[in-house]
Design a protein around this motif. Structure first.
Motif, PDB file in Angstrom:
ATOM      1  N   ARG A  99       6.360  14.245  10.834  1.00  0.00           N
ATOM      2  CA  ARG A  99       5.361  13.701   9.897  1.00  0.00           C
ATOM      3  C   ARG A  99       5.791  13.922   8.446  1.00  0.00           C
ATOM      4  NH1 ARG A  99       1.627  16.234  13.389  1.00  0.00           N
ATOM      5  NH2 ARG A  99       1.290  17.784  11.771  1.00  0.00           N
ATOM      6  N   ARG A 100       6.366  15.081   8.152  1.00  0.00           N
ATOM      7  CA  ARG A 100       6.823  15.367   6.791  1.00  0.00           C
ATOM      8  C   ARG A 100       7.968  14.428   6.402  1.00  0.00           C
ATOM      9  NH1 ARG A 100       5.517  16.628   1.854  1.00  0.00           N
ATOM     10  NH2 ARG A 100       7.010  17.970   0.792  1.00  0.00           N
ATOM     11  N   PHE A 101       8.854  14.146   7.326  1.00  0.00           N
ATOM     12  CA  PHE A 101       9.951  13.211   7.109  1.00  0.00           C
ATOM     13  C   PHE A 101       9.392  11.849   6.668  1.00  0.00           C
ATOM     14  CE2 PHE A 101      12.944   9.975   8.469  1.00  0.00           C
ATOM     15  CZ  PHE A 101      14.197  10.513   8.220  1.00  0.00           C
ATOM     16  N   VAL A 102       8.399  11.349   7.394  1.00  0.00           N
ATOM     17  CA  VAL A 102       7.776  10.060   7.064  1.00  0.00           C
ATOM     18  C   VAL A 102       7.125  10.127   5.686  1.00  0.00           C
ATOM     19  CG1 VAL A 102       5.975   8.405   7.712  1.00  0.00           C
ATOM     20  CG2 VAL A 102       7.443   9.422   9.490  1.00  0.00           C
ATOM     21  N   GLU A 103       6.409  11.210   5.427  1.00  0.00           N
ATOM     22  CA  GLU A 103       5.728  11.381   4.137  1.00  0.00           C
ATOM     23  C   GLU A 103       6.728  11.344   2.974  1.00  0.00           C
ATOM     24  OE1 GLU A 103       3.522  15.048   1.811  1.00  0.00           O
ATOM     25  OE2 GLU A 103       3.362  14.973   3.995  1.00  0.00           O
ATOM     26  N   THR A 126      21.994  -3.459  -0.682  1.00  0.00           N
ATOM     27  CA  THR A 126      22.621  -2.147  -0.547  1.00  0.00           C
ATOM     28  C   THR A 126      22.304  -1.256  -1.746  1.00  0.00           C
ATOM     29  OG1 THR A 126      24.378  -3.072   0.830  1.00  0.00           O
ATOM     30  CG2 THR A 126      24.810  -0.942  -0.215  1.00  0.00           C
ATOM     31  N   GLU A 127      22.284  -1.831  -2.939  1.00  0.00           N
ATOM     32  CA  GLU A 127      22.010  -1.029  -4.140  1.00  0.00           C
ATOM     33  C   GLU A 127      20.609  -0.407  -4.093  1.00  0.00           C
ATOM     34  OE1 GLU A 127      21.192  -1.864  -8.813  1.00  0.00           O
ATOM     35  OE2 GLU A 127      22.913  -2.891  -7.933  1.00  0.00           O
ATOM     36  N   GLY A 128      19.614  -1.211  -3.757  1.00  0.00           N
ATOM     37  CA  GLY A 128      18.248  -0.691  -3.678  1.00  0.00           C
ATOM     38  C   GLY A 128      18.095   0.347  -2.580  1.00  0.00           C
ATOM     39  N   LEU A 129      18.690   0.077  -1.424  1.00  0.00           N
ATOM     40  CA  LEU A 129      18.580   1.029  -0.311  1.00  0.00           C
ATOM     41  C   LEU A 129      19.366   2.308  -0.577  1.00  0.00           C
ATOM     42  CD1 LEU A 129      18.663  -1.448   2.695  1.00  0.00           C
ATOM     43  CD2 LEU A 129      16.690  -0.190   1.777  1.00  0.00           C
ATOM     44  N   HIS A 130      20.492   2.210  -1.254  1.00  0.00           N
ATOM     45  CA  HIS A 130      21.233   3.421  -1.610  1.00  0.00           C
ATOM     46  C   HIS A 130      20.398   4.293  -2.551  1.00  0.00           C
ATOM     47  CE1 HIS A 130      24.227   6.010  -3.574  1.00  0.00           C
ATOM     48  NE2 HIS A 130      24.823   5.965  -2.401  1.00  0.00           N
ATOM     49  N   ARG A 131      19.757   3.665  -3.513  1.00  0.00           N
ATOM     50  CA  ARG A 131      18.881   4.408  -4.435  1.00  0.00           C
ATOM     51  C   ARG A 131      17.746   5.097  -3.657  1.00  0.00           C
ATOM     52  NH1 ARG A 131      17.991   0.271  -7.366  1.00  0.00           N
ATOM     53  NH2 ARG A 131      15.866  -0.188  -6.717  1.00  0.00           N
ATOM     54  N   LEU A 132      17.168   4.395  -2.700  1.00  0.00           N
ATOM     55  CA  LEU A 132      16.110   4.974  -1.864  1.00  0.00           C
ATOM     56  C   LEU A 132      16.630   6.166  -1.074  1.00  0.00           C
ATOM     57  CD1 LEU A 132      13.379   5.039  -0.326  1.00  0.00           C
ATOM     58  CD2 LEU A 132      14.366   3.302   1.214  1.00  0.00           C
ATOM     59  N   MET A 158       8.260   7.771   2.504  1.00  0.00           N
ATOM     60  CA  MET A 158       7.357   6.819   1.856  1.00  0.00           C
ATOM     61  C   MET A 158       7.201   7.147   0.372  1.00  0.00           C
ATOM     62  SD  MET A 158       6.930   4.702   4.268  1.00  0.00           S
ATOM     63  CE  MET A 158       5.774   3.595   3.447  1.00  0.00           C
ATOM     64  N   ALA A 159       7.178   8.413   0.017  1.00  0.00           N
ATOM     65  CA  ALA A 159       7.081   8.806  -1.394  1.00  0.00           C
ATOM     66  C   ALA A 159       8.350   8.420  -2.154  1.00  0.00           C
ATOM     67  CB  ALA A 159       6.825  10.306  -1.512  1.00  0.00           C
ATOM     68  N   ALA A 160       9.491   8.479  -1.490  1.00  0.00           N
ATOM     69  CA  ALA A 160      10.762   8.133  -2.134  1.00  0.00           C
ATOM     70  C   ALA A 160      10.814   6.655  -2.512  1.00  0.00           C
ATOM     71  CB  ALA A 160      11.934   8.495  -1.223  1.00  0.00           C
ATOM     72  N   LEU A 161      10.082   5.817  -1.807  1.00  0.00           N
ATOM     73  CA  LEU A 161      10.047   4.392  -2.148  1.00  0.00           C
ATOM     74  C   LEU A 161       9.580   4.181  -3.582  1.00  0.00           C
ATOM     75  CD1 LEU A 161       8.454   2.988   1.119  1.00  0.00           C
ATOM     76  CD2 LEU A 161      10.749   2.481   0.301  1.00  0.00           C
ATOM     77  N   VAL A 201       8.297  -0.900   6.293  1.00  0.00           N
ATOM     78  CA  VAL A 201       9.085   0.329   6.146  1.00  0.00           C
ATOM     79  C   VAL A 201       8.422   1.476   6.899  1.00  0.00           C
ATOM     80  CG1 VAL A 201       9.950   2.067   4.522  1.00  0.00           C
ATOM     81  CG2 VAL A 201      10.130  -0.362   3.957  1.00  0.00           C
ATOM     82  N   ARG A 202       7.111   1.624   6.745  1.00  0.00           N
ATOM     83  CA  ARG A 202       6.415   2.704   7.457  1.00  0.00           C
ATOM     84  C   ARG A 202       6.591   2.555   8.967  1.00  0.00           C
ATOM     85  NH1 ARG A 202       3.067   6.818   6.886  1.00  0.00           N
ATOM     86  NH2 ARG A 202       2.652   6.414   4.697  1.00  0.00           N
ATOM     87  N   SER A 203       6.453   1.343   9.470  1.00  0.00           N
ATOM     88  CA  SER A 203       6.628   1.099  10.896  1.00  0.00           C
ATOM     89  C   SER A 203       8.035   1.499  11.343  1.00  0.00           C
ATOM     90  CB  SER A 203       6.368  -0.385  11.179  1.00  0.00           C
ATOM     91  OG  SER A 203       6.651  -0.703  12.509  1.00  0.00           O
ATOM     92  N   HIS A 204       9.023   1.134  10.547  1.00  0.00           N
ATOM     93  CA  HIS A 204      10.419   1.472  10.839  1.00  0.00           C
ATOM     94  C   HIS A 204      10.631   2.990  10.874  1.00  0.00           C
ATOM     95  CE1 HIS A 204      14.603   2.273   9.381  1.00  0.00           C
ATOM     96  NE2 HIS A 204      14.874   1.423  10.325  1.00  0.00           N
ATOM     97  N   VAL A 205      10.121   3.682   9.873  1.00  0.00           N
ATOM     98  CA  VAL A 205      10.328   5.133   9.778  1.00  0.00           C
ATOM     99  C   VAL A 205       9.527   5.874  10.855  1.00  0.00           C
ATOM    100  CG1 VAL A 205      10.123   7.151   8.272  1.00  0.00           C
ATOM    101  CG2 VAL A 205      10.906   4.987   7.340  1.00  0.00           C
ATOM    102  N   GLU A 206       8.328   5.416  11.135  1.00  0.00           N
ATOM    103  CA  GLU A 206       7.544   6.032  12.220  1.00  0.00           C
ATOM    104  C   GLU A 206       8.288   5.898  13.546  1.00  0.00           C
ATOM    105  OE1 GLU A 206       4.764   7.803  12.357  1.00  0.00           O
ATOM    106  OE2 GLU A 206       3.910   7.541  10.366  1.00  0.00           O
ATOM    107  N   PHE A 207       8.745   4.683  13.846  1.00  0.00           N
ATOM    108  CA  PHE A 207       9.470   4.445  15.090  1.00  0.00           C
ATOM    109  C   PHE A 207      10.733   5.304  15.153  1.00  0.00           C
ATOM    110  CE2 PHE A 207      12.784   2.157  17.439  1.00  0.00           C
ATOM    111  CZ  PHE A 207      12.179   2.015  18.681  1.00  0.00           C
TER     112      PHE A 207
END
Length: 152
Positions: free
Chosen positions: A86-90, A13-19, A93-96, A111-117
């Protein structure tokens, strides 16, 4: 890595919250995406964290607290464009990198597969004039290292 969930690999949760905090700040500052999010909501980072955590094999707090119908409702009638998707995905991925999440290829590919889907589902739901035009997904998808929930 096969025994470790994406949730665990991301730092829980800590890592994902930071993301999600990093990503949300980027979205609110982006002229293409900001109109979809308005001025922002204080609870949005928590909701994004809960959703991603659950998707990646963590606690099911999103489903227990909000439910998938909430996700459909917040995307309805936004009219998300392909350019915005597409901008959302971009930005995600940069936020990672900025959030210092793992940079190994298997994790980033998952992660990319998840966000694309997810962005395709959100775009379809945002443009649905009727319930029949909504994407058939009605629960938080469970993502793994190897495949999305549709088995692709």
């Amino acid at each position: 890595m096969a025994d470790e969930t994406l949730y665990e690999h991301a730092g829980g949760t800590e890592g994902l919250h930071r993301l999600e905090e990093t990503f949300y700040a980027r979205v609110l500052a982006d002229p293409l995406l900001q109109p979809l999010f308005g001025a922002g909501r204080a609870s949005h980072v928590e909701h994004l964290t809960w959703f991603t955590a659950e998707s990646f094999g963590g606690p099911d707090r999103f489903s227990e607290t909000l439910g998938f119908a909430h996700l459909i409702d917040v995307h309805r009638h936004l009219q998300i464009t392909e350019e915005q998707r597409r901008r959302f995905v971009e930005l995600y991925m940069a936020a990672l990198d900025e959030a210092a999440l793992p940079d190994d290829k298997p994790f980033r590919d998952a992660v990319r597969s998840h966000v694309e889907f997810g962005s395709h589902v959100a775009m379809q739901n945002s443009r649905a004039a009727t319930d029949d035009e909504l994407h058939p997904l009605r629960q938080v998808p469970r993502w793994t290292w190897d495949a999305d929930p549709a088995g692709r």
